[in-house]
Design a protein around this motif. Structure first.
Motif, mmCIF file in Angstrom:
data_model
loop_
_atom_site.group_PDB
_atom_site.id
_atom_site.type_symbol
_atom_site.label_atom_id
_atom_site.label_comp_id
_atom_site.label_asym_id
_atom_site.label_seq_id
_atom_site.Cartn_x
_atom_site.Cartn_y
_atom_site.Cartn_z
ATOM 1 N N ARG A 22 0.851 -1.184 0.000
ATOM 2 C CA ARG A 22 0.000 0.000 0.000
ATOM 3 C C ARG A 22 0.882 1.227 0.000
ATOM 4 N NH1 ARG A 22 -4.915 -0.439 3.283
ATOM 5 N NH2 ARG A 22 -5.574 -2.585 3.040
ATOM 6 N N VAL A 124 -8.578 2.739 -6.272
ATOM 7 C CA VAL A 124 -9.870 2.053 -6.199
ATOM 8 C C VAL A 124 -10.857 2.710 -7.165
ATOM 9 C CG1 VAL A 124 -11.844 1.508 -4.736
ATOM 10 C CG2 VAL A 124 -9.529 1.160 -3.885
ATOM 11 N N GLY A 125 -11.218 1.963 -8.201
ATOM 12 C CA GLY A 125 -12.164 2.469 -9.197
ATOM 13 C C GLY A 125 -13.520 2.714 -8.563
ATOM 14 N N GLY A 126 -14.119 3.839 -8.886
ATOM 15 C CA GLY A 126 -15.421 4.164 -8.329
ATOM 16 C C GLY A 126 -15.360 4.904 -7.004
ATOM 17 N N ALA A 127 -14.159 5.002 -6.411
ATOM 18 C CA ALA A 127 -14.033 5.800 -5.180
ATOM 19 C C ALA A 127 -13.663 7.238 -5.557
ATOM 20 C CB ALA A 127 -12.995 5.187 -4.248
ATOM 21 N N SER A 128 -14.240 7.694 -6.647
ATOM 22 C CA SER A 128 -13.766 8.893 -7.344
ATOM 23 C C SER A 128 -13.942 10.182 -6.572
ATOM 24 C CB SER A 128 -14.505 9.007 -8.669
ATOM 25 O OG SER A 128 -14.577 7.756 -9.301
ATOM 26 N N ALA A 129 -15.053 10.277 -5.816
ATOM 27 C CA ALA A 129 -15.299 11.505 -5.064
ATOM 28 C C ALA A 129 -14.270 11.632 -3.943
ATOM 29 C CB ALA A 129 -16.728 11.502 -4.510
ATOM 30 N N LEU A 130 -13.964 10.518 -3.284
ATOM 31 C CA LEU A 130 -12.974 10.542 -2.194
ATOM 32 C C LEU A 130 -11.572 10.790 -2.748
ATOM 33 C CD1 LEU A 130 -14.118 7.543 0.044
ATOM 34 C CD2 LEU A 130 -14.489 9.987 0.432
ATOM 35 N N PHE A 162 -2.381 0.990 -4.441
ATOM 36 C CA PHE A 162 -1.799 -0.337 -4.232
ATOM 37 C C PHE A 162 -0.770 -0.565 -5.335
ATOM 38 C CE2 PHE A 162 -6.169 -0.552 -2.762
ATOM 39 C CZ PHE A 162 -6.014 -1.090 -1.498
ATOM 40 N N GLU B 46 -12.406 -3.812 3.159
ATOM 41 C CA GLU B 46 -11.994 -2.407 3.193
ATOM 42 C C GLU B 46 -12.439 -1.677 1.926
ATOM 43 O OE1 GLU B 46 -7.788 -0.287 3.425
ATOM 44 O OE2 GLU B 46 -7.866 -2.162 4.554
ATOM 45 N N VAL B 47 -12.305 -2.350 0.771
ATOM 46 C CA VAL B 47 -12.723 -1.735 -0.494
ATOM 47 C C VAL B 47 -14.227 -1.469 -0.476
ATOM 48 C CG1 VAL B 47 -13.028 -2.172 -2.967
ATOM 49 C CG2 VAL B 47 -10.818 -2.631 -1.886
ATOM 50 N N LEU B 50 -14.909 1.454 1.652
ATOM 51 C CA LEU B 50 -14.470 2.684 0.980
ATOM 52 C C LEU B 50 -15.495 3.124 -0.066
ATOM 53 C CD1 LEU B 50 -11.918 4.613 0.748
ATOM 54 C CD2 LEU B 50 -11.320 3.253 -1.248
ATOM 55 N N LEU B 51 -16.033 2.150 -0.814
ATOM 56 C CA LEU B 51 -17.011 2.488 -1.848
ATOM 57 C C LEU B 51 -18.311 2.994 -1.216
ATOM 58 C CD1 LEU B 51 -16.323 -0.405 -4.386
ATOM 59 C CD2 LEU B 51 -15.840 2.030 -4.700
ATOM 60 N N GLU B 53 -18.402 4.566 1.671
ATOM 61 C CA GLU B 53 -18.061 5.907 2.170
ATOM 62 C C GLU B 53 -18.077 6.912 1.015
ATOM 63 O OE1 GLU B 53 -14.202 6.031 4.078
ATOM 64 O OE2 GLU B 53 -14.249 8.227 4.105
ATOM 65 N N ASN B 54 -17.560 6.467 -0.142
ATOM 66 C CA ASN B 54 -17.565 7.329 -1.328
ATOM 67 C C ASN B 54 -19.002 7.682 -1.731
ATOM 68 O OD1 ASN B 54 -15.928 8.421 -3.752
ATOM 69 N ND2 ASN B 54 -17.554 7.226 -4.721
ATOM 70 N N SER B 269 -19.478 -1.244 -9.707
ATOM 71 C CA SER B 269 -19.942 -0.951 -8.352
ATOM 72 C C SER B 269 -20.349 0.511 -8.191
ATOM 73 C CB SER B 269 -18.876 -1.352 -7.330
ATOM 74 O OG SER B 269 -17.619 -0.882 -7.730
#
Lengths: 191, 278
Positions: A22, A124-130, A162, B46-47, B50-51, B53-54, B269
């Protein structure tokens, strides 16, 4: 625990990273995706000067959404890296040391990471806002007609990643899949 | 006969798309919470967290959940007793898309060879169905193309049977691996013809996540497929785990005695899906 790395990447940083690590990345990365890659590689073939430095640099495969008024950038998660495979070897040959995206790479790209000493990182795909919250500055650098596909210079801080493929041939996706694959459904059946 | 002003449709659809870009469906969020409890991989858990939370952050800040705000795909069910006034309904739906995407990403090229961006995310893909009554129901998918790219259609002979069907779905998801942003919602179309089987797979993505087919043999296939996909080990974001598919939705169509058309449409997702009725 996450390792902190600075972008651009020096040789020692590249060599210290292993698949599965990480990472929190801080520094300058360059946003470029499909259309920008096509133009860059065509410009290289014609021997033209490029709008961004390559040696030691990190390319982030992202086409951000528009920013809200007052925001640095809109949501900005990774796009699928494999589409950039046909354009990646010339960039690695010119010294690009880090690639950020999501999804599997071709065998040629994985081998080129070993040959040229470079690292492929996953966000992480889709965690775009964060993810956009970790981008402190964004500057349009080239190809504005490509809209979201334009090249941007981004300053990132503690950008969570990662290591997916390292410079030793390590592959985090393959290792992870083998760990959690179970008898009846997986490889046995599909091969 | 009921008259509906297309300007009202334009406004409602634009609002639907704007909202859907930053607000994921509750049935999906609940499926993800449940998946988080089932996932054995700590990184996979965790992923998923995170998603989630996003999703909460995007909703609170009214910013898109994903930078790929998709191509707008509209499924329009028009009652046969509806009359549209105030303009052309097709133009109104394209205008609605243009309005909504003023602040969203423009991800559409008008010509697949020249690849010039249309600049306003039009055209939306519009599918029409005439139904009984005087209602108007519009469902929207803002389809991200990371998952669309890994989707597949193929024409098979009937002899492949259920085993062959399962193999094709499993192969499609295995090849997609991390690329399609798992945990996935897997839409499967079986039957029809080349043109309609893909539509059946896409319509399967309109169902609430984890809804079960009312036909027992289809429900059994959905359940078997989900279990098989979750044995692949791909896991959330492909980083390993036992949650690769949140749900498999299968839709059947009547077909010809000579063929078994098959389509697998993957949703990532960040399934942007919404419906309105006027």
């Amino acid at each position: 625990m996450a390792t902190t790395v600075r972008a651009p990447l020096d040789d020692a940083a590249v060599k210290s990273l292993r698949a599965g690590d990480r990472v929190l990345m801080t520094g300058t990365v360059y946003a470029a995706r499909d259309a920008a890659h096509k133009r860059l590689v065509e410009a290289m073939r014609r021997g033209e000067e490029l709008p961004l430095p390559l040696a030691g640099q990190v390319i982030y495969y992202v086409g951000p959404a528009p920013a809200k008024p007052g925001a640095v950038i809109g949501p900005a998660g990774p796009t699928t890296s494999g589409r950039m495979d046909p354009y990646t070897l010339p960039l690695l040959e010119r010294g690009v040391a880090g690639l950020i995206g999501k999804g599997s790479r071709s065998d040629e790209v994985k081998q080129a990471l070993v040959t040229h000493g470079a690292v492929y990182f996953g966000a992480v795909g889709g965690a775009s806002a964060l993810l956009a919250r970790q981008i402190r500055r964004s500057r349009l650098l080239a190809y504005p007609d490509l809209l979201s596909e334009a090249i941007r210079e981004l300053e990132v801080e503690d950008f969570p990643l990662f290591v997916l493929n390292d410079c030793y041939g390590g592959d985090a996706y393959l290792a992870a899949r083998e760990t959690y694959r179970s008898g009846a459904g997986g490889s046995q059946r599909s091969r | 006969m009921r008259t509906i002003d297309v300007r009202d449709v334009r406004q409602a659809v634009a609002e639907l798309l704007r909202h859907s870009a930053h607000s994921l469906p509750e049935d999906y969020l609940e499926a993800m919470r449940s998946a988080g409890r089932q996932e054995r991989s700590p990184l996979g858990q965790e992923v998923i967290e995170l998603l989630l939370e996003n999703a909460a952050y995007a909703e609170a800040e009214t910013i898109p959940t994903c930078q790929d705000t998709g191509m707008a795909i509209l499924f329009v069910e028009v009652g046969q007793d509806v009359h549209f006034s105030g303009g052309e309904i097709c133009a109104a739906l394209q205008d609605a898309t243009r309005d909504a995407y003023a602040d969203l990403r423009k991800s559409v090229v008008t010509d697949p060879l020249l690849r010039v961006n249309s600049g306003d995310n039009t055209p939306a893909l519009i599918h029409w169905e005439i139904v009984a009554g005087d209602g108007l129901r519009i469902s929207a998918l803002q389809k991200g193309f990371g998952a669309e790219l890994m989707s597949r259609v193929s024409m098979f002979p009937p002899a492949i049977g259920e085993e062959g069907i399962q193999q094709f779905v499993i192969d499609t998801v295995e090849q997609a691996g991390p690329n399609a942003c798992p945990p996935l919602i897997v839409g499967v179309g079986i039957g029809g013809s080349l043109d309609t089987v893909g539509m059946a797979a896409k319509k399967a993505l309109l169902r609430p996540v984890g809804s079960v087919s009312p036909q027992p043999h289809v429900a059994a296939l959905e359940s078997q497929l989900r279990d098989a996909l979750n044995e692949l080990g791909i896991g959330p974001q492909g980083l390993g785990g036992v949650v690769t598919a949140l749900a498999v939705h299968v839709e059947l169509l009547a077909t010809h005695i000579a063929a078994l058309p098959l389509a697998v449409n993957l949703n990532c997702s960040a399934p942007r899906r919404a419906t309105l009725e006027l």
